[in-house]
Design a protein around this motif. Sequence first.
Motif, PDB file in Angstrom:
ATOM      1  N   PHE A   7     -24.825 -62.850  68.977  1.00  0.00           N
ATOM      2  CA  PHE A   7     -23.449 -63.224  69.325  1.00  0.00           C
ATOM      3  C   PHE A   7     -23.137 -63.042  70.796  1.00  0.00           C
ATOM      4  CE2 PHE A   7     -22.944 -58.699  68.841  1.00  0.00           C
ATOM      5  CZ  PHE A   7     -21.794 -58.332  69.523  1.00  0.00           C
ATOM      6  N   ARG A   8     -23.716 -62.013  71.437  1.00  0.00           N
ATOM      7  CA  ARG A   8     -23.371 -61.706  72.816  1.00  0.00           C
ATOM      8  C   ARG A   8     -24.319 -62.352  73.825  1.00  0.00           C
ATOM      9  NH1 ARG A   8     -22.217 -55.675  73.064  1.00  0.00           N
ATOM     10  NH2 ARG A   8     -20.219 -56.220  72.134  1.00  0.00           N
ATOM     11  N   SER A   9     -25.327 -63.035  73.359  1.00  0.00           N
ATOM     12  CA  SER A   9     -26.274 -63.689  74.257  1.00  0.00           C
ATOM     13  C   SER A   9     -25.627 -64.867  74.972  1.00  0.00           C
ATOM     14  CB  SER A   9     -27.486 -64.189  73.466  1.00  0.00           C
ATOM     15  OG  SER A   9     -28.219 -65.147  74.199  1.00  0.00           O
ATOM     16  N   SER A  10     -25.685 -64.850  76.306  1.00  0.00           N
ATOM     17  CA  SER A  10     -25.149 -65.971  77.082  1.00  0.00           C
ATOM     18  C   SER A  10     -25.908 -67.255  76.776  1.00  0.00           C
ATOM     19  CB  SER A  10     -25.235 -65.669  78.580  1.00  0.00           C
ATOM     20  OG  SER A  10     -24.438 -64.574  78.926  1.00  0.00           O
ATOM     21  N   ALA A  11     -27.219 -67.135  76.642  1.00  0.00           N
ATOM     22  CA  ALA A  11     -28.040 -68.321  76.406  1.00  0.00           C
ATOM     23  C   ALA A  11     -27.729 -68.944  75.046  1.00  0.00           C
ATOM     24  CB  ALA A  11     -29.520 -67.951  76.510  1.00  0.00           C
ATOM     25  N   ALA A  12     -27.558 -68.105  74.028  1.00  0.00           N
ATOM     26  CA  ALA A  12     -27.191 -68.633  72.713  1.00  0.00           C
ATOM     27  C   ALA A  12     -25.787 -69.230  72.730  1.00  0.00           C
ATOM     28  CB  ALA A  12     -27.293 -67.530  71.663  1.00  0.00           C
ATOM     29  N   HIS A  32     -30.827 -59.268  66.406  1.00  0.00           N
ATOM     30  CA  HIS A  32     -30.013 -58.258  67.088  1.00  0.00           C
ATOM     31  C   HIS A  32     -30.797 -57.683  68.268  1.00  0.00           C
ATOM     32  CE1 HIS A  32     -27.279 -55.008  67.845  1.00  0.00           C
ATOM     33  NE2 HIS A  32     -26.512 -55.333  66.808  1.00  0.00           N
ATOM     34  N   LEU A  33     -30.413 -58.094  69.473  1.00  0.00           N
ATOM     35  CA  LEU A  33     -31.171 -57.701  70.657  1.00  0.00           C
ATOM     36  C   LEU A  33     -31.101 -56.210  70.931  1.00  0.00           C
ATOM     37  CD1 LEU A  33     -30.329 -60.624  73.129  1.00  0.00           C
ATOM     38  CD2 LEU A  33     -32.187 -60.456  71.458  1.00  0.00           C
ATOM     39  N   ARG A  34     -29.950 -55.604  70.730  1.00  0.00           N
ATOM     40  CA  ARG A  34     -29.813 -54.180  71.041  1.00  0.00           C
ATOM     41  C   ARG A  34     -30.566 -53.293  70.046  1.00  0.00           C
ATOM     42  NH1 ARG A  34     -26.763 -52.675  75.132  1.00  0.00           N
ATOM     43  NH2 ARG A  34     -25.334 -54.179  76.085  1.00  0.00           N
ATOM     44  N   LYS A  35     -30.867 -53.833  68.883  1.00  0.00           N
ATOM     45  CA  LYS A  35     -31.681 -53.091  67.923  1.00  0.00           C
ATOM     46  C   LYS A  35     -33.164 -53.410  68.071  1.00  0.00           C
ATOM     47  CE  LYS A  35     -28.032 -52.724  64.415  1.00  0.00           C
ATOM     48  NZ  LYS A  35     -27.603 -53.101  63.040  1.00  0.00           N
ATOM     49  N   PRO A 206     -18.212 -65.470  71.441  1.00  0.00           N
ATOM     50  CA  PRO A 206     -18.987 -64.406  70.780  1.00  0.00           C
ATOM     51  C   PRO A 206     -18.251 -63.703  69.650  1.00  0.00           C
ATOM     52  CG  PRO A 206     -19.321 -64.325  73.150  1.00  0.00           C
ATOM     53  CD  PRO A 206     -18.267 -65.370  72.904  1.00  0.00           C
ATOM     54  N   SER A 207     -16.964 -63.464  69.833  1.00  0.00           N
ATOM     55  CA  SER A 207     -16.213 -62.711  68.812  1.00  0.00           C
ATOM     56  C   SER A 207     -16.048 -63.489  67.513  1.00  0.00           C
ATOM     57  CB  SER A 207     -14.828 -62.337  69.357  1.00  0.00           C
ATOM     58  OG  SER A 207     -14.013 -63.488  69.493  1.00  0.00           O
ATOM     59  N   LYS A 208     -16.321 -64.802  67.537  1.00  0.00           N
ATOM     60  CA  LYS A 208     -16.125 -65.626  66.362  1.00  0.00           C
ATOM     61  C   LYS A 208     -17.423 -65.929  65.625  1.00  0.00           C
ATOM     62  CE  LYS A 208     -11.777 -67.550  67.946  1.00  0.00           C
ATOM     63  NZ  LYS A 208     -10.935 -68.743  68.114  1.00  0.00           N
TER      64      LYS A 208
END
Length: 214
Positions: A7-12, A32-35, A206-208
């Motif tokens: 969700f937070r990836s700029s590229a996505a 999940h990138l942070r995980k 991202p929030s959606k």
Amino acid sequence: MKLIGYFRSSAAFRVRIGLNLKGIVVDQAFCHLRKGEQGRPEYVALNPQKLVPALVLDSGQVLTQSLAILEYLEEIHPEPALLPKDPVERARVRSLALIPTADIHPIQNLRVMAYLRDKFGQSEEAAFAWSRHWIETGFDAYEATVANDRGTGAFSHGDAPSLADLCLIPQVFNATRFKVDMSRYPTIKRIFDNCMKLPAFDAAHPSKQPDAEP
């Protein structure tokens, strides 16, 4: 097709906007990138770069790198166009798109920030300062370009969103996270506001996204 993103990836985020603008419906999956899920063997088998997004075609072929995916979408579904027909104008849009995607994002993304902290012992504050510097350096150039060019309209190029806007808007969200003073960039801010009035951009926020977190 299936889009694997975060969700937070700029590229996505860029690719989600492109799909929405063109009315292309895809299945979604999440990494999940942070995980650290991008390092799992099953994902590395799909994308050895360990990045998102990845677009899995119906044929099973996997496309990576957001700009390559967006160019592919442009070729298979040319309307509405993300690139102008005139060669000079196309080059201008691509040039603008490369400021956030080549000059800003690669040196302030998650893995670079982690490297600064883990390998060089930088504090979170120092890592944020690093990111702000490179965002502001890129935005200084983007603002100067769009503010002083007759090619600029309601959007980065003319009065319809283009590839440049798909790349700019996610970086504005990043800039907010890193506490960049956006009052320095009135033209970028105006373009951002115009883009976010469009459902295709708003729905890609991202929030959606189904995997969104606070």
